[in-house]
Enzyme design. Structure first.
Site, PDB file in Angstrom:
ATOM      1  N   PHE A 181       0.727  -1.158  -0.136  1.00 30.24           N
ATOM      2  CA  PHE A 181       0.075   0.027  -0.095  1.00 30.24           C
ATOM      3  C   PHE A 181       0.931   1.159  -0.020  1.00 30.24           C
ATOM      4  O   PHE A 181       0.279   2.425  -0.377  1.00 30.24           O
ATOM      5  CB  PHE A 181      -0.877   0.227   1.158  1.00 30.24           C
ATOM      6  CG  PHE A 181      -0.214   0.423   2.514  1.00 30.24           C
ATOM      7  CD1 PHE A 181      -0.296   1.834   2.900  1.00 30.24           C
ATOM      8  CD2 PHE A 181       0.219  -0.286   3.306  1.00 30.24           C
ATOM      9  CE1 PHE A 181       0.576   2.373   3.893  1.00 30.24           C
ATOM     10  CE2 PHE A 181       0.958   0.006   4.629  1.00 30.24           C
ATOM     11  CZ  PHE A 181       1.186   1.391   4.842  1.00 30.24           C
ATOM     12  N   LYS A 195      -1.322  -7.160  -9.042  1.00 31.22           N
ATOM     13  CA  LYS A 195      -2.185  -7.249  -8.133  1.00 31.22           C
ATOM     14  C   LYS A 195      -1.881  -6.064  -7.187  1.00 31.22           C
ATOM     15  O   LYS A 195      -0.902  -6.502  -6.088  1.00 31.22           O
ATOM     16  CB  LYS A 195      -2.033  -8.635  -7.430  1.00 31.22           C
ATOM     17  CG  LYS A 195      -3.416  -9.107  -6.697  1.00 31.22           C
ATOM     18  CD  LYS A 195      -3.714  -8.321  -5.397  1.00 31.22           C
ATOM     19  CE  LYS A 195      -3.060  -8.480  -4.507  1.00 31.22           C
ATOM     20  NZ  LYS A 195      -3.550  -7.485  -3.343  1.00 31.22           N
ATOM     21  N   SER A 215       5.326  -6.961   3.340  1.00 27.56           N
ATOM     22  CA  SER A 215       6.050  -7.415   4.497  1.00 27.56           C
ATOM     23  C   SER A 215       6.747  -8.792   4.492  1.00 27.56           C
ATOM     24  O   SER A 215       6.405  -9.613   3.675  1.00 27.56           O
ATOM     25  CB  SER A 215       4.848  -7.375   5.428  1.00 27.56           C
ATOM     26  OG  SER A 215       3.993  -8.476   5.275  1.00 27.56           O
ATOM     27  N   CYS A 274       9.586   1.821   3.625  1.00 28.47           N
ATOM     28  CA  CYS A 274      10.436   0.572   3.854  1.00 28.47           C
ATOM     29  C   CYS A 274      11.876   1.144   4.032  1.00 28.47           C
ATOM     30  O   CYS A 274      12.718   0.800   4.617  1.00 28.47           O
ATOM     31  CB  CYS A 274      10.795  -0.174   2.798  1.00 28.47           C
ATOM     32  SG  CYS A 274      11.346   0.397   1.220  1.00 28.47           S
ATOM     33  N   GLU A 290       9.221  -4.322  12.924  1.00 22.35           N
ATOM     34  CA  GLU A 290       9.073  -3.041  12.084  1.00 22.35           C
ATOM     35  C   GLU A 290       7.647  -2.452  12.800  1.00 22.35           C
ATOM     36  O   GLU A 290       6.455  -3.059  12.547  1.00 22.35           O
ATOM     37  CB  GLU A 290       8.759  -3.515  10.757  1.00 22.35           C
ATOM     38  CG  GLU A 290       8.660  -2.470   9.722  1.00 22.35           C
ATOM     39  CD  GLU A 290       8.412  -2.975   8.300  1.00 22.35           C
ATOM     40  OE1 GLU A 290       7.806  -3.790   8.005  1.00 22.35           O
ATOM     41  OE2 GLU A 290       8.857  -2.243   7.525  1.00 22.35           O
TER      42      GLU A 290
HETATM   43  P1  NAD Z   1       1.609  -6.459   3.132  1.00 21.42           P
HETATM   44  O1  NAD Z   1       2.571  -7.582   3.321  1.00 21.42           O
HETATM   45  O2  NAD Z   1       0.452  -6.568   4.227  1.00 21.42           O
HETATM   46  O3  NAD Z   1       0.732  -6.538   1.789  1.00 21.42           O
HETATM   47  C1  NAD Z   1       1.636  -6.528   0.481  1.00 21.42           C
HETATM   48  C2  NAD Z   1       0.813  -7.023  -0.603  1.00 21.42           C
HETATM   49  O4  NAD Z   1       0.586  -8.712  -0.344  1.00 21.42           O
HETATM   50  C3  NAD Z   1      -0.508  -6.850  -0.841  1.00 21.42           C
HETATM   51  O5  NAD Z   1      -0.820  -6.609  -2.087  1.00 21.42           O
HETATM   52  C4  NAD Z   1      -1.433  -7.652  -0.183  1.00 21.42           C
HETATM   53  O6  NAD Z   1      -2.866  -7.625  -0.551  1.00 21.42           O
HETATM   54  C5  NAD Z   1      -0.810  -9.020  -0.325  1.00 21.42           C
HETATM   55  N1  NAD Z   1      -1.084 -10.037   0.973  1.00 21.42           N
HETATM   56  C6  NAD Z   1      -1.502  -9.588   2.324  1.00 21.42           C
HETATM   57  N2  NAD Z   1      -1.510 -10.585   3.004  1.00 21.42           N
HETATM   58  C7  NAD Z   1      -1.426 -11.699   2.198  1.00 21.42           C
HETATM   59  C8  NAD Z   1      -1.397 -12.979   2.651  1.00 21.42           C
HETATM   60  N3  NAD Z   1      -1.740 -13.538   3.680  1.00 21.42           N
HETATM   61  N4  NAD Z   1      -1.235 -13.785   1.355  1.00 21.42           N
HETATM   62  C9  NAD Z   1      -1.106 -13.418   0.191  1.00 21.42           C
HETATM   63  N5  NAD Z   1      -0.854 -12.133  -0.004  1.00 21.42           N
HETATM   64  C10 NAD Z   1      -1.246 -11.248   0.974  1.00 21.42           C
HETATM   65  O7  NAD Z   1       2.422  -5.299   3.254  1.00 21.42           O
HETATM   66  P2  NAD Z   1       1.823  -3.924   3.180  1.00 21.42           P
HETATM   67  O8  NAD Z   1       1.282  -3.394   4.689  1.00 21.42           O
HETATM   68  O9  NAD Z   1       0.953  -3.419   2.109  1.00 21.42           O
HETATM   69  O10 NAD Z   1       3.021  -2.859   2.945  1.00 21.42           O
HETATM   70  C11 NAD Z   1       3.886  -2.732   3.764  1.00 21.42           C
HETATM   71  C12 NAD Z   1       5.221  -3.357   3.927  1.00 21.42           C
HETATM   72  O11 NAD Z   1       5.940  -3.395   2.776  1.00 21.42           O
HETATM   73  C13 NAD Z   1       6.252  -2.988   5.249  1.00 21.42           C
HETATM   74  O12 NAD Z   1       6.747  -4.359   5.584  1.00 21.42           O
HETATM   75  C14 NAD Z   1       7.213  -2.544   4.238  1.00 21.42           C
HETATM   76  O13 NAD Z   1       8.483  -2.420   4.769  1.00 21.42           O
HETATM   77  C15 NAD Z   1       7.333  -3.411   3.114  1.00 21.42           C
HETATM   78  N6  NAD Z   1       7.954  -2.609   1.781  1.00 21.42           N
HETATM   79  C16 NAD Z   1       9.047  -2.986   1.545  1.00 21.42           C
HETATM   80  C17 NAD Z   1       9.620  -2.579   0.345  1.00 21.42           C
HETATM   81  C18 NAD Z   1      10.953  -3.086   0.100  1.00 21.42           C
HETATM   82  O14 NAD Z   1      11.411  -2.842  -1.161  1.00 21.42           O
HETATM   83  N7  NAD Z   1      11.856  -3.843   0.725  1.00 21.42           N
HETATM   84  C19 NAD Z   1       8.927  -1.350  -0.165  1.00 21.42           C
HETATM   85  C20 NAD Z   1       7.879  -0.956   0.180  1.00 21.42           C
HETATM   86  C21 NAD Z   1       7.197  -1.691   1.406  1.00 21.42           C
END
Ligand code: NAD
Length: 499
Positions: free
Chosen positions: A149, A173, A226, A281, A384
């Site tokens: 997000f 997605k 995450s 991140c 985090e």
């Molecule tokens: P999230 O892991 O909750 O969601 C990311 C994606 O995974 C979304 O599209 C979501 O629909 C999907 N998802 C969520 N739960 C799932 C499940 N159980 N099974 C399958 N798919 C699932 O992450 P978020 O809250 O949207 O974003 C924040 C996180 O992203 C933080 O941990 C941040 O550090 C990380 N992030 C990392 C980078 C990087 O380059 N390392 C960049 C931006 C954000």
């Protein structure tokens, strides 16, 4: 209430699964749209469309594909304000931050305009008698990406721009929490000349993600989000034989040496710790001053700056430093971790727990927090937080400070603030973290370098954007060809065989 769609085969398509999720305006706490959650069948339909469209796109020469990217850049600039407004409304970040989100994606699109150069193969003339050898980079076919997000414009573009420039079809997605901008980007790509079916947006949750992971036609998956989900996607995607790269969470440390310019370090921590409400991140969430005297000076500089931060809705203009966090659940998680910090004995120097904004009492605003005397066993250090909370861990020496960053399970970004070139050089060489800043708090590499962490912050061996993206979205084919020489003595060809 607005009902959002998927974007399949060049058209907005209503969800048919009957499942929806609420999309909020984080500043007001109101539900402003319903986002459809795709079923396995809806995802399979998008894959079918993509598979039918991709071979013709893969056969388009790279220069023509690059022209679509050029036009797309123009359209992003034309619609910058519109995109940023939609982004702020769903995500909550300030308007300048939202423009930055689009801009950092746009820069990767600009890099992809170099596709003709980047996709050039290798050639060895006369590898043996009459033998030439050449390698070419070919598209994978149907590729997919799952995005978080916190950068709803930038991260989708980091994935689909190189994938498409390489000749693939791409299924996105996006996060179900802020899906509008990805839909707008897909429309703009088609306006730029992209054929239907090459970029599609399928909104959804775990069901759509699992359908991507298991679909036999999808060749590669990019994920950003995450760490627990990154690990899950990497494991299941790889065991299904796909090419997968996953980027996860972070806990970025900034080391402040006694010789650092303390005003510069404090200013950097304000931007890197609290900007975008800490939902980056590459945010700095841990400050590690070396020596008690450095720590005291740093805290003294930080407190008035933190107390001066302006928290508000993006509609309040450029004056606002950061906006609300994305959902009520995110706010609850952040405040829960703050409470754990208090319970576990950290010193809460700036307490934002009672923060409330007049007229926006239902918004998901979180006041800024600063903890001092945090220790590595505390949850606020290990986890985090992804909110406007900065933890200060006092280190007695440089060795202890670098050891903290090296021992942490995450390894996305880090920084050192110092005037000592030796210390900076040693830090950059020894640290086991993917992106390093020297007197730069958020060392995000530009589009023509690559972006990626180490340890639990990334899974897979290629980074995002830059040259790595062109490797990730293509596979190499190497041809060895032998044309026995037909040249006779005297330089004449022997065409007898052709008679
Ligand atoms: P999230 O892991 O909750 O969601 C990311 C994606 O995974 C979304 O599209 C979501 O629909 C999907 N998802 C969520 N739960 C799932 C499940 N159980 N099974 C399958 N798919 C699932 O992450 P978020 O809250 O949207 O974003 C924040 C996180 O992203 C933080 O941990 C941040 O550090 C990380 N992030 C990392 C980078 C990087 O380059 N390392 C960049 C931006 C954000």
């Amino acid at each position: 209430m607005q009902e959002l769609t998927h974007y399949i085969n060049g058209a907005h398509v209503k969800g048919t699964s009957g499942r929806f999720t609420d999309v909020y305006n984080p500043a007001t706490g109101e539900v402003q749209a319903k986002c459809p959650l795709a079923s396995t069948e809806e995802l399979a339909h998008a894959v079918e469309v993509a598979a039918a469209a991709q071979p013709a796109w893969g056969a388009v020469n790279p220069q023509r594909r690059a022209r679509v990217m050029m036009k797309f850049v123009d359209l992003l600039n034309r619609d910058m304000d519109k995109l940023a407004e939609a982004l702020s409304r769903e995500h909550g970040k300030t308007f300048p931050d939202a423009k930055g989100d689009v801009q950092r994606g746009l820069e990767v699109v600009e890099y992809c305009i170099g596709a003709p150069q980047l996709l050039k193969g290798e050639f060895t003339d006369s590898a043996g008698p009459g033998i030439d050898m050449y390698s070419m980079r070919q598209p994978l076919g149907v590729t997919a990406g799952i995005t978080p997000f916190n950068f709803p414009a930038m991260i989708p573009m980091w994935m689909f721009a190189p994938a498409i420039a390489c000749g693939n079809a791409f299924i996105l997605k996006p996060s179900e929490r802020d899906p509008s901008v990805p839909l707008m980007l897909a429309e703009l790509m088609e306006e730029a000349g992209l054929p239907k079916g090459i970029l599609q947006v399928v909104n959804g949750d775990k069901e759509a993600v699992d359908a991507i992971l298991d679909h036999p036609v999808i060749q590669s998956i990019g994920f950003v989000g995450s760490t627990p989900i990154a690990e899950y996607i990497y494991g299941r995607g790889c065991s299904n034989g796909k090419r997968v790269q996953c980027f996860g969470g972070a806990k970025n440390h900034m080391i402040i040496m006694p010789d650092a310019d303390m005003d510069q370090a404090a200013d950097a921590l304000i931007g890197a710790g609290y900007g975008a409400a800490g939902e980056r991140c590459m945010a700095i969430s841990v400050a590690v001053p070396v020596g008690d005297e450095t720590a005291d000076r740093l805290i003294e500089k930080l407190v008035p700056r933190i107390e001066a931060l302006k928290v508000g809705p993006y509609t309040a203009g450029d004056d606002v430093d950061y906006g609300p966090v994305v959902t009520a659940a995110a706010k609850e998680k952040i405040l829960g971790l703050v409470q754990s910090g208090v319970d576990q004995g950290a010193e809460l120097v700036v307490d934002g727990r009672d923060f409330s904004l007049q007229g926006y009492e239902d918004g998901f605003f979180v006041g800024p927090h600063l903890f001092d005397r945090v220790t590595p066993d505390m949850d606020i250090y290990k986890q985090e937080i992804f909110g406007p909370v900065l933890s200060c861990v006092r280190a007695a020496s440089y060795e202890e400070a670098i050891g903290l960053a090296m021992d942490h399970e995450y390894g996305n970004g880090t920084a050192i603030f110092t005037r000592d070139g030796d210390a900076a050089r040693d830090f950059a060489n020894r640290i086991n973290i993917g992106m390093v800043g020297i007197n730069v708090p958020i060392p995000v590499p530009l589009a023509y370098h690559t972006f990626g962490g180490w340890k639990k912050s990334a899974f897979g061996d290629l980074n995002q954007h830059g040259p790595d993206a062109f490797k990730f979205y293509t596979r190499t084919k190497t041809v060895t060809s032998r044309w026995p020489s037909g040249i006779k003595e005297g330089g004449e060809f022997n065409f007898k065989a052709m008679d």
